[in-house]
Each structure stands twice: as structure tokens, then as C-alpha cells.
Design a protein around this motif. Sequence first.
Motif: not given
Length: 153
Positions: A47-48, A98-101, A115-117
Motif C-alpha cells: 500500500l503506497s 508514505f510518500h510526498t510529491f 514512479e511507484l509502478k
Amino acid sequence: MSEQRPHQFERGTDGPKVIMAGVDGSASSLRAAAYAAGLARRQNALLSLVYVQPVLAAGAALGAPVTGATEEIAEGLAAEIRTSAERVRDLWRVRWEFHTFKGDAYAGLVRAADELKADAVVVGASESAGHRFVGSVAVRLVKAGRWPVTVVP
């Protein structure tokens, strides 16, 4: 003798490997994250969770981020997600990150999914009346047609 080719990413071969959910702190985005967590658990997928930090309209061309407030939102979301994950740790074994863009919501989610495919994208329905004029992020993601998109009310 068959030719050996290097491993390449291929979507949709053995079920989803990465399920991405866009979160911004709104009630619908948090429901989308919960829905995506359930999908990830059942599919044994990663889970992204992605928060897209908006940029100032006047400074967007220069890439000037909205400082302070969006950093606090990102930190608050990450803390809320960690707390929720800890509460259900023994019930739901979900691998998550957890990602921040940075950027506008649509472009940021597209970049994140690439990017996370991501094999699937889950977003909350828009809670803004303004999306009728420019189109909601969810509708634009569906129209892009690059991933299966689930819109959670």
C-alpha cells in the motif's frame, strides 16, 4: 536455446503488487486509504499512500512550494497513518509506505503512480464544488486510462 532478457516490469500479471491511494486529509481521501488498505491486505500488495503538496500558483512555474502548512499536513497525515496502522497491526498485516510529491494533485498523483509502478490507484471523490469547471482529479485520472482507478465516495 532461448534468449535471456533482463527482467522488466509488467502490469497485471499476478495481481496487483502496488496499490496507491492519494491522501490529503479530507474525509473522502481517508476513506479511500482505508479501502485501499483492505485491497492491499487481500491481495498481499504494498500500500503506497501519497500526499501531493500543492505549490503556489504564482510560483508554480518556479516550483516554489507552499512551505509550513503543507509540511505540517504531510507530517500529520504520516502520524495519523502510523497510529491507525499500529491499532490494527495484529488484525491487518498490511505493508505500507508514505510518500510526498510536490505539484498539483493530478500531476503529482500521475508522477507518483508512474514512479511507484502502481497497479491500481484509489482516490476519494472530490469534496469541492469547483471541480465542475476544471474536472475532478478522480475524473482526470480515469480519463488518463493508465491504471485501474477506484473512486471512493
